[in-house]
Motif scaffolding. Structure first.
Motif, PDB file in Angstrom:
ATOM      1  N   GLN A 146       8.068  29.877 -35.190  1.00 19.07           N
ATOM      2  CA  GLN A 146       8.267  28.557 -34.592  1.00 19.07           C
ATOM      3  C   GLN A 146       6.928  27.965 -34.158  1.00 19.07           C
ATOM      4  O   GLN A 146       6.675  26.773 -34.362  1.00 19.07           O
ATOM      5  N   LEU A 147       6.079  28.787 -33.582  1.00 20.99           N
ATOM      6  CA  LEU A 147       4.771  28.329 -33.140  1.00 20.99           C
ATOM      7  C   LEU A 147       3.921  27.875 -34.330  1.00 20.99           C
ATOM      8  O   LEU A 147       3.281  26.818 -34.282  1.00 20.99           O
ATOM      9  N   LEU A 148       3.940  28.637 -35.395  1.00 20.31           N
ATOM     10  CA  LEU A 148       3.181  28.257 -36.595  1.00 20.31           C
ATOM     11  C   LEU A 148       3.698  26.950 -37.185  1.00 20.31           C
ATOM     12  O   LEU A 148       2.910  26.104 -37.634  1.00 20.31           O
ATOM     13  N   THR A 149       4.994  26.755 -37.172  1.00 25.09           N
ATOM     14  CA  THR A 149       5.593  25.509 -37.670  1.00 25.09           C
ATOM     15  C   THR A 149       5.146  24.335 -36.807  1.00 25.09           C
ATOM     16  O   THR A 149       4.767  23.276 -37.321  1.00 25.09           O
ATOM     17  N   GLN A 150       5.149  24.520 -35.490  1.00 23.49           N
ATOM     18  CA  GLN A 150       4.713  23.453 -34.582  1.00 23.49           C
ATOM     19  C   GLN A 150       3.239  23.123 -34.796  1.00 23.49           C
ATOM     20  O   GLN A 150       2.848  21.948 -34.802  1.00 23.49           O
ATOM     21  N   LEU A 151       2.403  24.144 -34.974  1.00 24.09           N
ATOM     22  CA  LEU A 151       0.984  23.916 -35.217  1.00 24.09           C
ATOM     23  C   LEU A 151       0.752  23.189 -36.534  1.00 24.09           C
ATOM     24  O   LEU A 151      -0.096  22.300 -36.615  1.00 24.09           O
ATOM     25  N   LYS A 152       1.510  23.566 -37.543  1.00 19.87           N
ATOM     26  CA  LYS A 152       1.385  22.923 -38.852  1.00 19.87           C
ATOM     27  C   LYS A 152       1.782  21.449 -38.748  1.00 19.87           C
ATOM     28  O   LYS A 152       1.103  20.583 -39.280  1.00 19.87           O
ATOM     29  N   GLN A 153       2.879  21.159 -38.021  1.00 23.23           N
ATOM     30  CA  GLN A 153       3.320  19.777 -37.840  1.00 23.23           C
ATOM     31  C   GLN A 153       2.284  18.971 -37.060  1.00 23.23           C
ATOM     32  O   GLN A 153       2.020  17.813 -37.381  1.00 23.23           O
ATOM     33  N   ALA A 154       1.705  19.580 -36.041  1.00 21.36           N
ATOM     34  CA  ALA A 154       0.696  18.886 -35.237  1.00 21.36           C
ATOM     35  C   ALA A 154      -0.538  18.580 -36.083  1.00 21.36           C
ATOM     36  O   ALA A 154      -1.154  17.524 -35.956  1.00 21.36           O
TER      37      ALA A 154
END
Length: 91
Positions: free
Chosen positions: A80-88
């Motif tokens: 989830q954290l990696l997905t959020q970082l990728k989106q950011a």
């Protein structure tokens, strides 16, 4: 408004910083430099205190969630954290 009278000795490095700041014309005198520095220090200290309180609250909430078995496993969290970082990063 009565203030406290203090004698302050500046190091050569501090004196140089003050001289440079005065040379910019942004400050009229040493008192303004010190007043601004103290104001910024107070703001930073308050900001750190707020951040610390918010972080402690989040930690307490996380611990309570884990105790209720509401938490998520580490792999899910990291994904989830990696997905959020990728989106950011894409934003």
């Amino acid at each position: 408004m009565n203030g406290i009278v203090m004698s302050i000795t500046f190091s050569p490095e501090q004196e140089q910083i003050i001289r440079v700041l005065l040379a910019t014309g942004q400050f009229k005198n040493v008192d303004e430099v010190i007043q601004t520095a103290l104001h910024l220090l107070a703001e930073e200290t308050l900001s750190q205190q707020v951040w610390l309180e918010e972080t402690r609250t989040k930690i307490d909430e996380g611990i309570a969630s884990l105790e209720k078995r509401e938490g998520i496993d580490g792999e899910t969290f990291v994904n989830q954290l990696l997905t959020q970082l990728k989106q950011a990063k894409e934003a």
